[in-house]
Design a protein around this motif. Structure first.
Motif, PDB file in Angstrom:
ATOM      1  N   ASN A  94       0.838  -1.208   0.000  1.00 17.19           N
ATOM      2  CA  ASN A  94       0.000   0.000   0.000  1.00 17.19           C
ATOM      3  C   ASN A  94       0.872   1.257   0.000  1.00 17.19           C
ATOM      4  OD1 ASN A  94      -1.817   2.053   0.407  1.00 17.19           O
ATOM      5  ND2 ASN A  94      -2.604   1.289   2.360  1.00 17.19           N
ATOM      6  N   PRO A  95       0.873   2.042  -1.095  1.00 15.56           N
ATOM      7  CA  PRO A  95       1.710   3.255  -1.143  1.00 15.56           C
ATOM      8  C   PRO A  95       1.351   4.265  -0.054  1.00 15.56           C
ATOM      9  CG  PRO A  95       0.929   2.668  -3.345  1.00 15.56           C
ATOM     10  CD  PRO A  95       0.184   1.808  -2.378  1.00 15.56           C
ATOM     11  N   GLY A  96       0.160   4.184   0.479  1.00 16.62           N
ATOM     12  CA  GLY A  96      -0.241   5.121   1.521  1.00 16.62           C
ATOM     13  C   GLY A  96       0.117   4.669   2.920  1.00 16.62           C
ATOM     14  N   ASN A  97       0.667   3.464   3.050  1.00 19.36           N
ATOM     15  CA  ASN A  97       1.011   2.928   4.375  1.00 19.36           C
ATOM     16  C   ASN A  97       2.449   3.314   4.728  1.00 19.36           C
ATOM     17  OD1 ASN A  97       2.018   0.724   6.339  1.00 19.36           O
ATOM     18  ND2 ASN A  97      -0.178   0.309   6.228  1.00 19.36           N
ATOM     19  N   ARG A  98       2.688   3.613   5.993  1.00 26.08           N
ATOM     20  CA  ARG A  98       4.035   4.034   6.384  1.00 26.08           C
ATOM     21  C   ARG A  98       5.060   2.910   6.271  1.00 26.08           C
ATOM     22  NH1 ARG A  98       5.439   3.572  12.025  1.00 26.08           N
ATOM     23  NH2 ARG A  98       3.959   2.275  13.180  1.00 26.08           N
ATOM     24  N   ARG A  99       4.607   1.702   6.083  1.00 21.87           N
ATOM     25  CA  ARG A  99       5.525   0.578   5.870  1.00 21.87           C
ATOM     26  C   ARG A  99       5.567   0.143   4.410  1.00 21.87           C
ATOM     27  NH1 ARG A  99       3.353  -0.659  11.067  1.00 21.87           N
ATOM     28  NH2 ARG A  99       4.991  -0.832  12.653  1.00 21.87           N
ATOM     29  N   HIS A 100       5.142   0.997   3.505  1.00 25.41           N
ATOM     30  CA  HIS A 100       5.188   0.651   2.074  1.00 25.41           C
ATOM     31  C   HIS A 100       6.618   0.297   1.663  1.00 25.41           C
ATOM     32  CE1 HIS A 100       5.218   1.910  -2.350  1.00 25.41           C
ATOM     33  NE2 HIS A 100       4.528   0.781  -2.286  1.00 25.41           N
ATOM     34  N   ARG A 101       6.797  -0.923   1.134  1.00 27.66           N
ATOM     35  CA  ARG A 101       8.096  -1.427   0.663  1.00 27.66           C
ATOM     36  C   ARG A 101       9.159  -1.430   1.781  1.00 27.66           C
ATOM     37  NH1 ARG A 101       9.141  -2.206  -4.763  1.00 27.66           N
ATOM     38  NH2 ARG A 101      11.336  -1.621  -4.462  1.00 27.66           N
ATOM     39  N   TYR A 102       8.695  -1.580   3.023  1.00 29.04           N
ATOM     40  CA  TYR A 102       9.674  -1.643   4.118  1.00 29.04           C
ATOM     41  C   TYR A 102      10.050  -3.107   4.352  1.00 29.04           C
ATOM     42  CZ  TYR A 102      11.972  -1.131   8.618  1.00 29.04           C
ATOM     43  OH  TYR A 102      12.907  -1.168   9.638  1.00 29.04           O
TER      44      TYR A 102
END
Length: 775
Positions: free
Chosen positions: A120-128
């Protein structure tokens, strides 16, 4: 107050680090009870208070609605005095103690909820790449000690940001007390480095740059969950060939990681049970039938019909595969993911270690700063199509440190394991804890790894062995280690024959307590008579601990000793020499062209018995047949000849070569008749496929008839099957079938590999029972 009821529950098992306390909090709220819950050395201790009906309902939910990763071993309940004025339910701070009954969870694949966060690009863990929650993520590999709390893990050095701390503190959040919890603001990070250690990129750009480098045909060392992988584009012949050259691994199959199940289906013909293993929480490498034509290089698994496939099991892997798909343009993105080591060494663990040990193997290094405390390889599984059950070939990530539940409780015993495919096992009460795969004890690095695991397991289990059991072989590194440790701890050391340990391991897994006929079929194990065993029919009694060698395969010589193991043509010629055949007939012996001069000396070595030890090994019989058929004169990895012989079978063939039982003293299965019949067929121009199939069927028939004969004689109808040869899918499926058709009951491995990875379990359980028997 007299209307209130209060109960204390003590729950042991896999109940820490799996969301158990928030689960307890939720069911306490749902049942309107007050009380407390905390992690302790005893397990999870819960006290609840309410009406008798409320407490009973809580107890029902406690056992019937467990979180997905929880595993309850025992549940003790007792009434206690009510607490006056208690008005809520509280999660207390964890407590420690001298002993404990807690099972550490194995490392678990990324859950769907965390995958949604990453995507989710809007999540603070996007691609984390270090996203996790109580339902997934690292466990065993980051655990320093018990209880499983953040200060006892490698996440202790990462203070949580306010947002992560709020999740961690909220009992209704799925990240409540998720010990590896982190985000880009406060958690570990990745970076890309060159072989000198110079940083090239950080964070998400490091992963994007890595994907571009792999798409260009480079080789990378990637720090994962339990150690480093060597990684390259699976579709590139050039990259795969170069990886093989650098790793000194010319033929042994390499594992592939691909993006998702649909991609895996394009690589292999998957049955439902294989798909379940691929997509489950353990995520092992699954050996499955290749699809042809294949979108990946033919160099990955040459000369075998199977491909080792796995799916991503960490956020880092998911992100890398997604990014690599874009960078490479491959419709089926797939990366070689093989252990980050040179052959025979343990997998590399830390950043500096990897830069030193993998220098010259990798063009770039993807590093991160979450320490791996326990190195753990990928597990390898193949599915038995008859039972849909697993045949473990390597037990490590996703399985370790889960215990084997034993039929009896007893003192703590250490089984030190064998020389090859080594594991160690510690018992504790009625549980046995086999370590993850350690590997071949061939060098000081492996010895250091072994000692790391031994120290760690004693620490997390809080045990010290009272007895050590080792192999008979005096020169095994594990034997020397056992002797040294026994002297240091001032405890007794016992020896158990290799193949007897195999059978005790099967019995332990099946919790079987009656005498059995054991068929132990493998390559090498020092026998009680000083010869090399490996095709053994044993009587094993787990109660009295008596055993007897009932019969064995016809012995053949190994001209050149260890050289014969690496050069199966020598064993083929030795087997023919035993039959009185010294010259090639109509069938041209395949080793004469390359080894004519060496071959000419073998009859003299065999006649005089010069460096030509005798063996009853089943594995060496397979080697001889593969060489005789012209399939494999030399090998570069263990089991290569047998794999080629199994692949060569013409499955339309139904005939079987004779393999009679000889009633001489000692009794033997005349496996040399298999060789004689194969030579006759080859001289008549019979295809290698038919010869290979007739050999397999003849061996299965001979083993079945031998087991049946002793079953009738001894009135023992269970047959325990173990040894590395039971990794052969033909034997693993068709031998139990044949035994059942003869009215016998096969016992097989379910939790450990049939290869030498099970030896330490057999040693430890035998030792525990020996102590109980001796009082």
């Amino acid at each position: 107050m007299s209307l209130l009821s209060r109960h204390r529950f003590i729950v042991t098992g896999q109940v820490q680090g799996v969301g158990f306390r928030p689960f307890v909090y939720r069911i306490a709220s749902a049942n309107s009870v007050t009380g407390t819950v905390n992690n302790s050395s005893q397990g999870v201790v819960i006290e609840v208070q309410g009406t008798a009906a409320q407490v009973e309902a809580f107890g029902f939910d406690l056992t019937e609605t467990l979180p997905p990763l929880a595993r309850v071993v025992s549940l003790h309940s007792e009434p206690v005095e009510p607490v006056e004025g208690e008005n809520g339910f509280t999660i207390l701070k964890s407590t420690d103690g001298a002993g404990h009954s807690v099972l550490i969870s194995a490392d678990v694949a990324t859950c769907p909820d965390c995958m949604a966060d990453i995507s989710n690009p809007g999540n603070r863990r996007h691609r984390y790449p270090f996203t996790n929650c109580t339902n997934c993520g690292p466990r065993y590999t980051i655990t320093r000690s018990i209880p499983y709390d953040r200060p006892m893990t490698s996440m202790a050095c990462f203070p949580q940001c306010p947002e992560c701390q709020a999740e961690y503190d909220d009992p209704l959040d799925r990240r409540f007390h998720a010990q590896p919890n982190a985000c880009p603001a406060c958690g570990p990070e990745v970076w890309l480095a060159d072989p000198a250690g110079t940083t090239l990129a950080r964070g998400d750009e490091a992963i994007r740059e890595l994907a571009r480098s792999l798409a260009q045909g480079n080789i990378a060392a990637v720090k994962g969950l339990g150690g480093f992988h060597l990684v390259c584009d699976a579709a590139s012949d050039r990259a795969v060939a170069e990886l093989r050259r650098r790793k000194h691994r010319p033929d042994k199959p390499l594992a592939i990681m691909t993006s998702d199940l649909e991609a895996a289906r394009r690589l292999a013909s998957l049955i439902p049970a294989e798909e379940q293993w691929l997509t489950g929480i353990r995520r092992p490498i699954v050996l499955a039938a290749k699809r042809e034509p294949s979108p990946v290089s033919a160099l990955i698994a040459p000369n075998t019909n199977f491909l080792g496939v796995m799916l991503p099991y960490t956020p880092l892997h998911h992100i890398l595969l997604e990014t690599f798909a874009t960078a490479s343009g491959h419709e089926t993105p797939a990366l070689i993911m093989t252990s980050g080591n040179l052959s025979s060494e343990p997998i590399a663990l830390g950043n500096r270690e990897a830069l030193a040990r993998l220098y010259g193997l990798a063009d770039v290094f993807l590093l991160h700063n979450r320490d791996i405390l326990i190195r753990t390889d990928d597990s390898v599984v193949r599915v038995n199509p008859d039972t849909a059950g697993p045949i473990l070939l390597r037990r490590a990530r996703g399985f370790a440190p889960e215990p084997v539940f034993l039929a009896k409780s007893g003192p703590t015993v250490l089984g030190t394991g064998p020389e090859l495919k080594c594991t160690l096992t510690l018992t504790k009460g009625d549980l046995a804890f086999p370590s993850q795969h350690i590997g071949d004890m061939a060098n000081l690095e492996s010895l250091a790894f072994y000692r790391e695991i031994l120290d760690h397991m004693q620490d997390i289990l809080r045990v010290t062995p009272t007895l050590i059991v080792r192999d008979l072989h005096p020169d095994y590194m594990t034997s020397t280690l056992a002797d040294d440790l026994g002297q240091r701890l001032d405890i007794p050391i016992l020896k158990l024959q290799h193949h007897v340990a195999h059978i005790h391991a099967v019995l332990a897994e099946n919790r079987f307590n009656d005498p059995v006929i054991g068929l132990a079929l493998d390559g090498t194990g020092l026998g009680e008579d000083g010869t090399i065993w490996g095709g053994e029919c044993l009587l094993v009694d787990p109660q009295s601990l008596e055993h007897q060698r009932l019969a064995h395969f016809a012995q053949i010589r190994l001209p050149g000793g260890e050289a014969a193991v690496r050069q199966p043509w020598r064993i083929a010629q030795a087997a023919l020499w035993e039959l009185g055949v010294t010259e090639s007939g109509a069938y041209h012996w395949p080793w004469l062209d390359r080894f004519g001069q060496e071959s000419a000396f073998l009859p003299q070595m065999l006649t005089r018995g010069i460096n030509s030890p005798r063996t009853s090994s089943c594995g060496r019989l397979f080697d001889a047949m593969a060489a005789l058929c012209g399939l494999c004169s030399t090998i570069s990895y263990e089991g290569q000849a047998a794999i080629l012989l199994e692949k060569a079978q013409d499955m339309t063939e139904t005939g079987a070569y004779p393999c009679p039982l000889k009633s001489a003293d000692p009794v033997s299965l005349n496996t040399l008749e298999l060789v004689a019949a194969a030579l006759g067929d080859l001289n008549r121009g019979t295809s290698v496929g038919k010869v290979a199939r007739r050999f397999h069927l003849g061996l299965i028939r001979g083993l079945t008839e031998m087991a049946f004969a002793f079953s009738t004689l001894l009135d023992t109808h269970h047959v325990a099957l173990s040894g590395g040869v039971m990794q052969n899918l033909t034997l693993a499926t068709e031998l139990p079938r044949a035994l059942e058709s003869a009215g016998l009951i096969p016992l097989i491995h379910h939790h450990l590999p049939p290869n030498d990875g099970c030896i330490s379990l057999g040693q430890a359980v035998w030792g525990q029972r020996r102590m109980l028997l001796d009082g």
